[in-house]
Design a protein around this motif. Structure first.
Motif, short mmCIF file in Angstrom:
data_model
loop_
_atom_site.label_atom_id
_atom_site.label_comp_id
_atom_site.label_asym_id
_atom_site.label_seq_id
_atom_site.Cartn_x
_atom_site.Cartn_y
_atom_site.Cartn_z
N GLY A 44 19.42 93.50 55.50
CA GLY A 44 20.12 92.29 55.91
C GLY A 44 19.57 91.71 57.21
O GLY A 44 19.41 90.50 57.34
N LEU A 45 19.28 92.58 58.18
CA LEU A 45 18.72 92.10 59.45
C LEU A 45 17.33 91.53 59.27
O LEU A 45 16.99 90.48 59.85
N HIS A 50 14.02 86.24 58.41
CA HIS A 50 13.21 85.38 57.56
C HIS A 50 13.97 84.13 57.11
O HIS A 50 13.38 83.06 56.97
N LEU A 51 15.28 84.27 56.87
CA LEU A 51 16.08 83.12 56.44
C LEU A 51 16.15 82.06 57.52
O LEU A 51 16.22 80.87 57.22
N SER A 52 16.14 82.48 58.79
CA SER A 52 16.24 81.51 59.88
C SER A 52 15.02 80.59 59.95
O SER A 52 15.08 79.53 60.57
N ARG A 53 13.94 80.97 59.30
CA ARG A 53 12.72 80.15 59.27
C ARG A 53 12.66 79.22 58.05
O ARG A 53 11.76 78.40 57.96
N TRP A 57 17.76 77.78 53.84
CA TRP A 57 18.54 79.01 54.00
C TRP A 57 19.01 79.24 55.44
O TRP A 57 19.75 80.18 55.71
N ARG A 58 18.58 78.40 56.36
CA ARG A 58 18.89 78.60 57.78
C ARG A 58 20.40 78.70 58.03
O ARG A 58 20.84 79.45 58.89
N VAL A 59 21.20 77.98 57.25
CA VAL A 59 22.65 77.95 57.44
C VAL A 59 23.30 79.32 57.22
O VAL A 59 24.35 79.61 57.79
N VAL A 60 22.69 80.19 56.42
CA VAL A 60 23.29 81.50 56.16
C VAL A 60 22.66 82.63 56.98
O VAL A 60 23.10 83.77 56.89
#
Length: 123
Positions: A44-45, A50-53, A57-60
Motif C-alpha cells: 500500500g505504501l 506511485h499513485l501520487s504521480r 489516481w492522485r486523489v486516492v
C-alpha cells in the motif's frame, strides 16, 4: 504462488483459543498470518507513492497511504498481542487490521470503478 496461499492457509489452519498453549497448527497459523498481513501495508505504501504521480489516481494516494499506515499499526498491535500480550485481545487487533485493509482495497476498487465509467479519448 506462495503469496496467494498465505491468506487461504491462515484461514483454514486453526489457531488455539487464548490462554492455551499453541499447538503446531497454532504456530503455523500465527506465522502465515504475520506474513500475509506484513505484505499488504508495504504494498500500500509503495502503491501510494506511485499513485501520487498519476493524474487519474492522485486523489486516492493519500487515503491509501493513511490506510496502509493504519494496517501497519494494526500489525504492530497484533504482534504485541501475540507475543508479550499472551494473545489477549489479538482477535480485536486482527479485526481492526482487516477492516483497514479492506478499506484500503475498497478505496482502490471504487476509484477503478469510477475511472471505468469515464469514456477515455481515442489515441
Amino acid at each position: 504462488m506462495l503469496k496467494s496461499v498465505e491468506p487461504f492457509a491462515s484461514a483454514v489452519i486453526p489457531t488455539n483459543p487464548a490462554g492455551m498453549d499453541l499447538t503446531t497448527t497454532g504456530y503455523v497459523h500465527r506465522y502465515i498470518s504475520f506474513a500475509a498481513f506484513a505484505v499488504l501495508p508495504v504494498a500500500g505504501l509503495i502503491l501510494a507513492r506511485h499513485l501520487s504521480r498519476q493524474p487519474d489516481w492522485r486523489v486516492v494516494a493519500a487515503p491509501v497511504r493513511v490506510l496502509a499506515i493504519v494496517v501497519l499499526a494494526g500489525g504492530a498491535a497484533m504482534l504485541f498481542a501475540a507475543f508479550p500480550g499472551h494473545r489477549v485481545l489479538i482477535g480485536l487487533a486482527e479485526r481492526l487490521l482487516v477492516i483497514a485493509a479492506i478499506g484500503m482495497l475498497g478505496v482502490l476498487n471504487y476509484r477503478a470503478y469510477r475511472l471505468a465509467l469515464v469514456p477515455s479519448p481515442v489515441r
